[in-house]
Design a protein around this motif. Structure first.
Motif, PDB file in Angstrom:
ATOM      1  N   THR A 186     -13.586  -2.156  38.005  1.00  0.00           N
ATOM      2  CA  THR A 186     -12.667  -1.450  38.890  1.00  0.00           C
ATOM      3  C   THR A 186     -12.904  -1.794  40.354  1.00  0.00           C
ATOM      4  O   THR A 186     -12.034  -1.553  41.191  1.00  0.00           O
ATOM      5  N   GLY A 187     -14.086  -2.383  40.663  1.00  0.00           N
ATOM      6  CA  GLY A 187     -14.334  -2.833  42.031  1.00  0.00           C
ATOM      7  C   GLY A 187     -13.328  -3.872  42.496  1.00  0.00           C
ATOM      8  O   GLY A 187     -13.041  -3.976  43.690  1.00  0.00           O
ATOM      9  N   GLY A 188     -12.809  -4.656  41.559  1.00  0.00           N
ATOM     10  CA  GLY A 188     -11.795  -5.644  41.927  1.00  0.00           C
ATOM     11  C   GLY A 188     -10.385  -5.214  41.620  1.00  0.00           C
ATOM     12  O   GLY A 188      -9.428  -5.905  41.997  1.00  0.00           O
ATOM     13  N   GLU A 189     -10.220  -4.083  40.948  1.00  0.00           N
ATOM     14  CA  GLU A 189      -8.881  -3.677  40.501  1.00  0.00           C
ATOM     15  C   GLU A 189      -8.011  -3.170  41.645  1.00  0.00           C
ATOM     16  O   GLU A 189      -6.956  -3.725  41.926  1.00  0.00           O
ATOM     17  N   TYR A 190      -8.464  -2.106  42.321  1.00  0.00           N
ATOM     18  CA  TYR A 190      -7.608  -1.525  43.356  1.00  0.00           C
ATOM     19  C   TYR A 190      -7.421  -2.473  44.533  1.00  0.00           C
ATOM     20  O   TYR A 190      -6.317  -2.647  45.045  1.00  0.00           O
ATOM     21  N   ALA A 191      -8.523  -3.116  44.954  1.00  0.00           N
ATOM     22  CA  ALA A 191      -8.420  -4.057  46.071  1.00  0.00           C
ATOM     23  C   ALA A 191      -7.464  -5.187  45.733  1.00  0.00           C
ATOM     24  O   ALA A 191      -6.649  -5.614  46.563  1.00  0.00           O
ATOM     25  N   GLY A 192      -7.543  -5.695  44.493  1.00  0.00           N
ATOM     26  CA  GLY A 192      -6.652  -6.774  44.096  1.00  0.00           C
ATOM     27  C   GLY A 192      -5.220  -6.319  43.941  1.00  0.00           C
ATOM     28  O   GLY A 192      -4.282  -7.032  44.326  1.00  0.00           O
ATOM     29  N   ALA A 193      -5.029  -5.128  43.368  1.00  0.00           N
ATOM     30  CA  ALA A 193      -3.669  -4.632  43.153  1.00  0.00           C
ATOM     31  C   ALA A 193      -2.964  -4.355  44.477  1.00  0.00           C
ATOM     32  O   ALA A 193      -1.775  -4.691  44.646  1.00  0.00           O
ATOM     33  N   THR A 194      -3.653  -3.745  45.419  1.00  0.00           N
ATOM     34  CA  THR A 194      -3.026  -3.483  46.721  1.00  0.00           C
ATOM     35  C   THR A 194      -2.724  -4.785  47.457  1.00  0.00           C
ATOM     36  O   THR A 194      -1.659  -4.934  48.067  1.00  0.00           O
ATOM     37  N   THR A 195      -3.652  -5.741  47.382  1.00  0.00           N
ATOM     38  CA  THR A 195      -3.403  -7.050  47.989  1.00  0.00           C
ATOM     39  C   THR A 195      -2.194  -7.711  47.350  1.00  0.00           C
ATOM     40  O   THR A 195      -1.331  -8.278  48.032  1.00  0.00           O
ATOM     41  N   PHE A 196      -2.109  -7.622  46.040  1.00  0.00           N
ATOM     42  CA  PHE A 196      -1.025  -8.263  45.303  1.00  0.00           C
ATOM     43  C   PHE A 196       0.332  -7.686  45.706  1.00  0.00           C
ATOM     44  O   PHE A 196       1.275  -8.429  46.015  1.00  0.00           O
ATOM     45  N   ILE A 197       0.441  -6.374  45.704  1.00  0.00           N
ATOM     46  CA  ILE A 197       1.741  -5.752  45.989  1.00  0.00           C
ATOM     47  C   ILE A 197       2.129  -5.909  47.456  1.00  0.00           C
ATOM     48  O   ILE A 197       3.292  -6.184  47.777  1.00  0.00           O
ATOM     49  N   THR A 198       1.191  -5.737  48.371  1.00  0.00           N
ATOM     50  CA  THR A 198       1.553  -5.870  49.788  1.00  0.00           C
ATOM     51  C   THR A 198       1.997  -7.284  50.120  1.00  0.00           C
ATOM     52  O   THR A 198       2.836  -7.487  51.008  1.00  0.00           O
ATOM     53  N   GLU A 199       1.465  -8.281  49.410  1.00  0.00           N
ATOM     54  CA  GLU A 199       1.898  -9.655  49.662  1.00  0.00           C
ATOM     55  C   GLU A 199       3.241  -9.964  49.010  1.00  0.00           C
ATOM     56  O   GLU A 199       3.920 -10.905  49.417  1.00  0.00           O
TER      57      GLU A 199
END
Length: 618
Positions: A186-199
């Motif tokens: 989960t350490g990479g989940e939220y950070a990756g998901a927010t990065t993905f959607i904002t881009e």
């Protein structure tokens, strides 16, 4: 002769070596000077390119609606899975404490269960750093698929884990190990998901679309809580304590498989692809070349991702701002979600079923309020909504816990609602605000560091700290003061935020929903108050600048060159004036010296010598 020849050889050899060293030293010095001159020339060239560059229609990213929907679906299901586990564990915390530490006191069991929950977050910073670095190098999509698979497997294994009665002390140890694996993923989940959607999202709607991630988070939490509540209502307490508590964890595996299917259907974000690939002359994709090393005055010339130390060195202000905002938001967020079932059942003495059911409607309400708060930030500003969130948490925390302590169902619901107000405003904005503080090449890595460090220290330990405060102080309002303290820090952090509503992400080109919007944006770029063209091209990769200029850009380039020439001529005039003044000073000094020498010579002629005075006349 051989000895002499050897001696001669030994005598000549040092001479040749010294000469070679001098020549090599000269070559190194010349090469260093050439590199320095090249860097200066590259610096001047890039400064001119950044100043003359203007936005073109082909610079603007037009988001395809179908791709955006796939990206949303793939990201939301991952967050839903993550928070499904949080909801299940939070609502089963009391039973888990009894199953894995049966001989301890009730308060100790609760502390153990909440402590195991907090242990999950110890591994999150490590997962955020490692997976964030991989996400900036390999792509957002691949890493997000990995985190989802690892999370689902770890959650399923908790469901089939033997208890203390079966394997003794190994049971809580294995539980902690599986929670650490969950934390790493989960350490990479939220950070990756927010990065993905904002881009992926268009600039003007980024707040709304990014907020859908946290809608999925809270719906996932509500789904986990609802499943536990249904089981508690439909099965006997004996079955729930023996096998019933395992069912919600075991369901995570098929849910994870479904979520993974959605996630494999998405493509990496346009911003990431643009930062990684360029098209060569033959039309083939290839990795972006390393850009020349130039002086620090040139911004964003390194198109590749940075290491952890480089991220900490270059973005420490942004990382600290994000850290304190996440700390404030997650303290009140985890107070409402993971800690509230324990607080209602142990401190306020609700039975577990009613305590769980009371929080369910509030969680659903928060879930649907989150996108609304994101939409509001799109039309106002991110900072305004986050300031309101921090202020409301400070004002409403004590009344919220006082209403819950009153004991009636209506007052408990009202207290939960008051606590939900700042949660909705915080969570409705963080997903869009935090990634916009960092450039594309380092966004995933920076998010992994800032978000997971804050969640590990403040979010995961929120329930444990609040339960400990209640236990050691005997004051049922103690959790409210912890919420106030963290939100005061968050309030200060909002003033260091970079405002990002309706603006392009750092290091990325503007993103719009239609071609017509792209044309309008280009035509109005000079007078658009939300688009700073100079700042935009001060942060983009160099390869976007080094293109054939348009007529307008060529005119700007000419103006910049004329300005530079005028400055150079002014510098030359100043230098010539200083040179003339220096020559005048030299001439004046020389004349003064001649006069002084002449005067001293006259004095010497007028004065009698000692021999003359001593010799008598004859």
């Amino acid at each position: 002769m051989k000895q002499r020849a050897g001696e001669e050889t030994r005598d000549i050899s040092p001479t040749i070596t010294a000469q070679q060293k001098r020549e090599e030293s000269t070559r190194h010095r010349d090469a260093a000077q050439a590199r320095k001159a090249e860097r200066k020339a590259e610096k001047r060239r890039l400064m001119m390119l950044r100043r003359r560059r203007r936005l073109r229609v082909d610079d603007v990213t037009v988001v395809e609606e179908s791709a955006l929907k796939k990206a949303l679906a793939g990201s939301v299901v991952g967050n839903l899975m993550e928070w499904y586990d949080v909801g299940v564990y939070g609502y089963l915390a009391v039973i888990i404490g009894q199953q894995f530490l049966p001989d301890a006191d009730g308060h100790i069991q609760n502390m153990f269960s909440l402590g195991v929950f907090a242990v999950t977050f110890i591994a999150r910073p490590l997962g955020g750093v490692i997976l964030g670095q991989l996400g900036d190098r390999l792509g957002r999509k691949e890493v997000l698929a990995y985190t989802l698979m690892l999370m689902a497997i770890a959650t399923f294994l908790i469901g089939i884990l033997p208890t203390y009665a079966a394997i003794g002390v190994a049971a809580p140890i294995l539980l902690i190990a599986l929670k650490l694996i969950q934390g790493f993923s989960t350490g990479g989940e939220y950070a990756g998901a927010t990065t993905f959607i904002t881009e992926y999202a268009p600039d003007k709607k980024r707040g709304f679309y990014a907020a859908l991630l946290d809608w999925g988070s809270y719906m996932g939490f509500a789904a986990g809580a609802a499943l536990v509540s249904v089981l508690q209502l439909t099965v006997t307490e004996e079955f729930m304590n023996s096998w019933g508590w395992r069912i919600p964890f075991m369901i995570a595996l098929p849910l994870g498989a479904i979520a993974l299917f959605f996630r494999t259907k998405i493509e990496d974000t346009p911003a990431f692809q643009e930062s990684q690939d360029i098209v060569d002359e033959s039309g083939n994709q290839k990795k972006a070349p390393a850009v020349r090393e130039i002086e620090d005055a040139i911004v964003a010339t390194d198109e590749g991702p940075s290491g952890v130390l480089a991220l900490l060195r270059n973005y420490w202000r942004e990382l600290l701002t994000a850290f304190f905002l996440v700390a404030a938001a997650n303290t009140v967020g985890y107070a409402l979600t993971s800690y509230m079932p324990t607080y209602l059942s142990t401190t306020l003495h609700y039975d577990p079923i009613h305590g769980n059911l009371l929080t369910l409607p509030i969680l659903v309400l928060v879930a649907f309020a989150i996108p609304l708060c994101g939409w509001i930030s799109d039309h106002t500003s991110r900072r305004a909504v986050l300031v309101t969130a921090a202020f409301s948490a400070v004002i409403l925390a004590v009344p919220a816990f006082m209403f819950m302590a009153h004991g009636a169902i209506w007052s408990t619901l009202l207290g939960l609602f008051l606590l939900a107000v700042p949660v909705a405003m915080y969570m409705g904005n963080l997903a869009a605000t935090l990634p916009a503080q960092f450039p594309t090449a380092s966004r995933y890595g920076c998010m992994g560091i800032a978000y997971n460090a804050a969640v590990a220290i403040f979010g995961g330990t929120a329930g444990l700290i609040m339960e400990a405060l209640v236990t050691f102080t005997g004051n049922d309002l103690a959790p409210a003061f912890w919420v106030i303290a963290t939100s005061l820090i968050g309030f200060v952090a909002t003033f260091f935020l970079r405002e990002s509503a309706r603006q392009p992400l750092p290091g990325s080109m503007p993103s719009v929903a239609s071609v017509e919007e792209a044309v309008e944006l280009v035509e109005t770029q000079e007078e658009n108050p939300e688009l700073d063209v100079e700042e935009l091209f001060a942060e983009v990769p160099v390869r976007l600048l080094d293109q054939q200029p348009s007529v307008e850009e060529a005119k700007v380039e000419l103006a910049v060159a004329i300005e530079a020439e005028d400055e150079a001529r002014a510098d030359l005039r100043r230098a010539q004036a200083m040179t003339q003044a220096a020559w005048a000073a030299v001439e004046e000094a020389r004349l003064a010296a001649e006069v002084e020498d002449s005067e001293s010579g006259d004095e010497d002629e007028a004065a009698p010598s000692p021999e003359t005075e001593a010799t008598p006349e004859v």
